[in-house]
Design a protein around this motif. Sequence first.
Motif, PDB file in Angstrom:
ATOM      1  N   ALA A   1      49.509  29.025  37.258  1.00 53.52           N
ATOM      2  CA  ALA A   1      50.233  30.050  36.470  1.00 53.52           C
ATOM      3  C   ALA A   1      49.341  31.175  35.977  1.00 53.52           C
ATOM      4  O   ALA A   1      49.625  31.802  34.963  1.00 53.52           O
ATOM      5  N   HIS A   2      48.263  31.457  36.697  1.00 51.45           N
ATOM      6  CA  HIS A   2      47.450  32.628  36.377  1.00 51.45           C
ATOM      7  C   HIS A   2      47.983  33.852  37.115  1.00 51.45           C
ATOM      8  O   HIS A   2      48.558  33.735  38.201  1.00 51.45           O
ATOM      9  N   THR A   3      47.784  35.026  36.528  1.00 57.39           N
ATOM     10  CA  THR A   3      48.192  36.256  37.196  1.00 57.39           C
ATOM     11  C   THR A   3      47.098  36.675  38.176  1.00 57.39           C
ATOM     12  O   THR A   3      45.923  36.774  37.812  1.00 57.39           O
ATOM     13  N   VAL A   4      47.498  36.897  39.417  1.00 56.47           N
ATOM     14  CA  VAL A   4      46.554  37.228  40.485  1.00 56.47           C
ATOM     15  C   VAL A   4      47.069  38.452  41.240  1.00 56.47           C
ATOM     16  O   VAL A   4      48.239  38.497  41.617  1.00 56.47           O
ATOM     17  N   ILE A   5      46.214  39.421  41.444  1.00 55.07           N
ATOM     18  CA  ILE A   5      46.546  40.576  42.273  1.00 55.07           C
ATOM     19  C   ILE A   5      45.550  40.632  43.422  1.00 55.07           C
ATOM     20  O   ILE A   5      44.327  40.598  43.206  1.00 55.07           O
ATOM     21  N   TYR A   6      46.083  40.693  44.639  1.00 59.58           N
ATOM     22  CA  TYR A   6      45.264  40.835  45.841  1.00 59.58           C
ATOM     23  C   TYR A   6      45.447  42.252  46.379  1.00 59.58           C
ATOM     24  O   TYR A   6      46.579  42.703  46.579  1.00 59.58           O
ATOM     25  N   LEU A   7      44.352  42.955  46.601  1.00 59.65           N
ATOM     26  CA  LEU A   7      44.393  44.304  47.162  1.00 59.65           C
ATOM     27  C   LEU A   7      43.281  44.467  48.183  1.00 59.65           C
ATOM     28  O   LEU A   7      42.150  44.007  47.956  1.00 59.65           O
ATOM     29  N   THR A   8      43.593  45.104  49.296  1.00 56.70           N
ATOM     30  CA  THR A   8      42.510  45.549  50.156  1.00 56.70           C
ATOM     31  C   THR A   8      41.838  46.735  49.467  1.00 56.70           C
ATOM     32  O   THR A   8      42.424  47.359  48.569  1.00 56.70           O
ATOM     33  N   ALA A   9      40.638  47.052  49.898  1.00 56.96           N
ATOM     34  CA  ALA A   9      39.944  48.206  49.310  1.00 56.96           C
ATOM     35  C   ALA A   9      40.761  49.479  49.508  1.00 56.96           C
ATOM     36  O   ALA A   9      40.814  50.344  48.620  1.00 56.96           O
ATOM     37  N   PHE A  10      41.422  49.613  50.673  1.00 55.84           N
ATOM     38  CA  PHE A  10      42.291  50.771  50.926  1.00 55.84           C
ATOM     39  C   PHE A  10      43.397  50.856  49.881  1.00 55.84           C
ATOM     40  O   PHE A  10      43.672  51.930  49.325  1.00 55.84           O
ATOM     41  N   GLN A  11      44.071  49.745  49.623  1.00 53.00           N
ATOM     42  CA  GLN A  11      45.177  49.736  48.667  1.00 53.00           C
ATOM     43  C   GLN A  11      44.695  50.057  47.266  1.00 53.00           C
ATOM     44  O   GLN A  11      45.345  50.811  46.524  1.00 53.00           O
ATOM     45  N   LEU A  12      43.556  49.501  46.888  1.00 51.37           N
ATOM     46  CA  LEU A  12      43.001  49.778  45.561  1.00 51.37           C
ATOM     47  C   LEU A  12      42.701  51.263  45.403  1.00 51.37           C
ATOM     48  O   LEU A  12      43.034  51.874  44.375  1.00 51.37           O
ATOM     49  N   VAL A  13      42.079  51.859  46.414  1.00 49.87           N
ATOM     50  CA  VAL A  13      41.736  53.284  46.352  1.00 49.87           C
ATOM     51  C   VAL A  13      43.003  54.129  46.223  1.00 49.87           C
ATOM     52  O   VAL A  13      43.046  55.089  45.440  1.00 49.87           O
TER      53      VAL A  13
ATOM     54  N   GLY B   1      34.229  48.449  51.431  1.00 50.10           N
ATOM     55  CA  GLY B   1      33.367  49.113  52.404  1.00 50.10           C
ATOM     56  C   GLY B   1      34.133  49.647  53.589  1.00 50.10           C
ATOM     57  O   GLY B   1      33.601  50.438  54.377  1.00 50.10           O
ATOM     58  N   THR B   2      35.402  49.231  53.745  1.00 54.26           N
ATOM     59  CA  THR B   2      36.217  49.741  54.853  1.00 54.26           C
ATOM     60  C   THR B   2      36.998  50.987  54.438  1.00 54.26           C
ATOM     61  O   THR B   2      37.543  51.691  55.289  1.00 54.26           O
ATOM     62  N   GLU B   3      37.057  51.256  53.106  1.00 52.84           N
ATOM     63  CA  GLU B   3      37.768  52.432  52.637  1.00 52.84           C
ATOM     64  C   GLU B   3      36.892  53.683  52.810  1.00 52.84           C
ATOM     65  O   GLU B   3      35.674  53.587  52.985  1.00 52.84           O
ATOM     66  N   MET B   4      37.523  54.846  52.788  1.00 49.64           N
ATOM     67  CA  MET B   4      36.772  56.098  52.832  1.00 49.64           C
ATOM     68  C   MET B   4      36.119  56.300  51.464  1.00 49.64           C
ATOM     69  O   MET B   4      36.804  56.351  50.448  1.00 49.64           O
ATOM     70  N   ASN B   5      34.823  56.394  51.446  1.00 49.10           N
ATOM     71  CA  ASN B   5      34.103  56.449  50.176  1.00 49.10           C
ATOM     72  C   ASN B   5      33.664  57.877  49.860  1.00 49.10           C
ATOM     73  O   ASN B   5      33.336  58.652  50.756  1.00 49.10           O
ATOM     74  N   ASN B   6      33.688  58.223  48.593  1.00 49.47           N
ATOM     75  CA  ASN B   6      33.147  59.491  48.121  1.00 49.47           C
ATOM     76  C   ASN B   6      32.787  59.333  46.650  1.00 49.47           C
ATOM     77  O   ASN B   6      32.951  58.251  46.069  1.00 49.47           O
ATOM     78  N   THR B   7      32.320  60.388  46.020  1.00 53.78           N
ATOM     79  CA  THR B   7      31.866  60.305  44.635  1.00 53.78           C
ATOM     80  C   THR B   7      32.986  59.879  43.697  1.00 53.78           C
ATOM     81  O   THR B   7      32.787  59.054  42.796  1.00 53.78           O
ATOM     82  N   PHE B   8      34.193  60.429  43.915  1.00 54.67           N
ATOM     83  CA  PHE B   8      35.324  60.076  43.059  1.00 54.67           C
ATOM     84  C   PHE B   8      35.661  58.590  43.184  1.00 54.67           C
ATOM     85  O   PHE B   8      35.843  57.902  42.174  1.00 54.67           O
ATOM     86  N   ILE B   9      35.746  58.113  44.413  1.00 55.41           N
ATOM     87  CA  ILE B   9      36.118  56.713  44.626  1.00 55.41           C
ATOM     88  C   ILE B   9      35.065  55.796  44.022  1.00 55.41           C
ATOM     89  O   ILE B   9      35.393  54.788  43.386  1.00 55.41           O
ATOM     90  N   THR B  10      33.806  56.152  44.187  1.00 55.28           N
ATOM     91  CA  THR B  10      32.739  55.338  43.607  1.00 55.28           C
ATOM     92  C   THR B  10      32.861  55.282  42.092  1.00 55.28           C
ATOM     93  O   THR B  10      32.711  54.212  41.480  1.00 55.28           O
ATOM     94  N   SER B  11      33.163  56.418  41.467  1.00 57.25           N
ATOM     95  CA  SER B  11      33.290  56.448  40.006  1.00 57.25           C
ATOM     96  C   SER B  11      34.494  55.622  39.547  1.00 57.25           C
ATOM     97  O   SER B  11      34.424  54.914  38.538  1.00 57.25           O
ATOM     98  N   GLN B  12      35.614  55.701  40.292  1.00 55.18           N
ATOM     99  CA  GLN B  12      36.804  54.931  39.938  1.00 55.18           C
ATOM    100  C   GLN B  12      36.595  53.436  40.161  1.00 55.18           C
ATOM    101  O   GLN B  12      37.079  52.600  39.394  1.00 55.18           O
ATOM    102  N   LEU B  13      35.872  53.097  41.209  1.00 53.22           N
ATOM    103  CA  LEU B  13      35.565  51.693  41.473  1.00 53.22           C
ATOM    104  C   LEU B  13      34.688  51.135  40.356  1.00 53.22           C
ATOM    105  O   LEU B  13      34.904  50.008  39.892  1.00 53.22           O
ATOM    106  N   PHE B  14      33.728  51.927  39.907  1.00 53.80           N
ATOM    107  CA  PHE B  14      32.882  51.486  38.792  1.00 53.80           C
ATOM    108  C   PHE B  14      33.735  51.276  37.540  1.00 53.80           C
ATOM    109  O   PHE B  14      33.564  50.287  36.821  1.00 53.80           O
ATOM    110  N   LEU B  15      34.655  52.222  37.288  1.00 60.15           N
ATOM    111  CA  LEU B  15      35.543  52.086  36.129  1.00 60.15           C
ATOM    112  C   LEU B  15      36.304  50.767  36.188  1.00 60.15           C
ATOM    113  O   LEU B  15      36.404  50.046  35.190  1.00 60.15           O
TER     114      LEU B  15
END
Length: 338
Positions: free
Chosen positions: A219-231, A267-281
């Motif tokens: 009964a834990h909440t779990v979200i599965y996302l590919t890196a593409f979906q997260l971005v 690592g399969t998503e298109m990476n740039n400065t914005f995505i890196t900053s959002q991923l860090f967030l």
Amino acid sequence: MPLKNSQYNTILRWYDQLQAQNQRQLEQRQEEIYNAIPEIARLDEAIARTGADYARRAVLETSQEKGHESGNGALSAFHSDMERLNREKSRLLTDHGYPNDYLEPVYHCRDCKDTGFIGSRKCHCFKQAVVDLVYAQSNIRSRLESENFDTFRMDYYSPEKDPRLGISPRENMENVVAACHNFIEHFDQGPKNLLLYGSTGVGKTFLSNCIAKALLDRAHTVIYLTAFQLVDILEDNTFGKDEDSDVTENMFTYILDCDLLIIDDLGTEMNNTFITSQLFLCINERLLRRRSTIISTNLSLDKLQREYSERIFSRIVSEYQVLFIFGEDIRVKKAISS
């Protein structure tokens, strides 16, 4: 975390259906027991009479303004009678081979008794229902039927020792699986994070799904996302590209607050400065909220450090248990065997 009225009502209707289903199941069990053990039907009648008699006495004593001591005595006698009747009921059930709680209400979630709320607070099962609604998890849920620890096969990993690493793929995977079980068993004791890395097809996603199912079953909440979906969600939340902004806002909030977030194929998503900053967030905020995260990637640690900021790499190596998986491509093996 605002939901559209239609979304909220969909969840409430599901709880109504669940409660109706529970009531039907209880009535079927009651009919079964009354036919098999008529004495229990008579005990239930006695329990109902005892409750009604006490209620009448309480009303009468209140109207006649009798003393507090008299009321306490009646209440004590009432509890004593009810305990005796219920003990007899439990004894009859067990004597006839039934669990002693067979006539108790049946709940999918015992914490909220299938209401969705504990007091005024949303239950964990309500939060998972929202996650399921605002983000279609049908793909992972269907995969979990075939990708779980019960179907995990160690024979896909060679027992031959790798001369460079001094360990066989199978022995290494046995250690990795043990670490994953430990992650699950101690999940409630505090936030834990995993980084699964290795080449394509060695079982990283499969293992993430195994963990997801084990925790969903608890009964834990779990979200599965590919890196593409997260971005996509991070971009939509920032720039408002999604026409349904309520869904995006809900999803972004749940990404930060769910019990476990799985980010697959980083690592399969298109990476740039914005995505890196959002991923860090995302990674940092979940650490601050003491929420657990699993990241899987085909990138080596060196490449992970080069592709992403030093801040991200530092957070991962210091806060995550790093598990390396190696071996032959299982997808190729399955294709050949079929």
